[in-house]
Motif scaffolding. Sequence first.
Motif, short mmCIF file in Angstrom:
data_model
loop_
_atom_site.label_atom_id
_atom_site.label_comp_id
_atom_site.label_asym_id
_atom_site.label_seq_id
_atom_site.Cartn_x
_atom_site.Cartn_y
_atom_site.Cartn_z
N VAL A 44 -62.16 59.40 -8.02
CA VAL A 44 -61.97 60.46 -7.03
C VAL A 44 -63.04 60.37 -5.94
O VAL A 44 -62.78 60.67 -4.77
N GLY A 45 -64.22 59.92 -6.29
CA GLY A 45 -65.28 59.75 -5.31
C GLY A 45 -64.89 58.82 -4.18
O GLY A 45 -65.32 58.99 -3.04
N CYS A 46 -64.06 57.82 -4.48
CA CYS A 46 -63.59 56.89 -3.44
C CYS A 46 -62.71 57.62 -2.43
O CYS A 46 -62.69 57.27 -1.26
N LEU A 47 -61.97 58.61 -2.88
CA LEU A 47 -61.14 59.41 -1.99
C LEU A 47 -61.99 60.36 -1.15
O LEU A 47 -61.74 60.53 0.04
N LEU A 48 -63.01 60.94 -1.78
CA LEU A 48 -63.85 61.91 -1.08
C LEU A 48 -64.77 61.24 -0.07
O LEU A 48 -64.89 61.69 1.06
N GLY A 52 -67.84 63.90 1.79
CA GLY A 52 -66.45 64.23 2.13
C GLY A 52 -65.94 63.51 3.36
O GLY A 52 -64.89 63.87 3.91
N SER A 53 -66.64 62.46 3.78
CA SER A 53 -66.28 61.78 5.03
C SER A 53 -64.92 61.11 4.99
O SER A 53 -64.17 61.15 5.97
N ILE A 54 -64.55 60.49 3.88
CA ILE A 54 -63.28 59.76 3.82
C ILE A 54 -62.11 60.73 3.80
O ILE A 54 -61.15 60.58 4.56
N ILE A 55 -62.19 61.76 2.95
CA ILE A 55 -61.08 62.71 2.87
C ILE A 55 -60.92 63.47 4.19
O ILE A 55 -59.81 63.75 4.62
N ASN A 65 -52.69 68.11 4.19
CA ASN A 65 -53.59 68.96 3.43
C ASN A 65 -53.81 68.27 2.09
O ASN A 65 -52.87 68.10 1.32
N ILE A 66 -55.03 67.83 1.85
CA ILE A 66 -55.35 67.10 0.63
C ILE A 66 -56.36 67.91 -0.16
O ILE A 66 -57.41 68.28 0.37
#
Length: 92
Positions: A44-48, A52-55, A65-66
């Motif tokens: 999940v960190g890869c998504l965040l 929170g820059s990536i998400i 809306n994610i």
Amino acid sequence: MQHPEDDISPAQEALLHVQSKIADLGTDEDAVITSRLLVPSDEVGCLLGKGGSIITEIRKSTRANIRILGKDDLPKCAPASDELVQVSQYII
């Protein structure tokens, strides 16, 4: 130049295909497509991304809306080591 679409996994490609078929069926201008995905907690960190820059960037570029839902929202069949990610987007 390489496009982001070139680096999608088969699972991502399948999800996009299903969502596009659902969108083709919709006629309501305010219709929303919502998908929930089980993601291993350690990924999940890869998504965040950091801070929170990536998400945030994904939200900006897709207008989706994610959300990472709480453990109490996990389906009973899901491993406790997974996180539930919800993606909602208006059909345009």
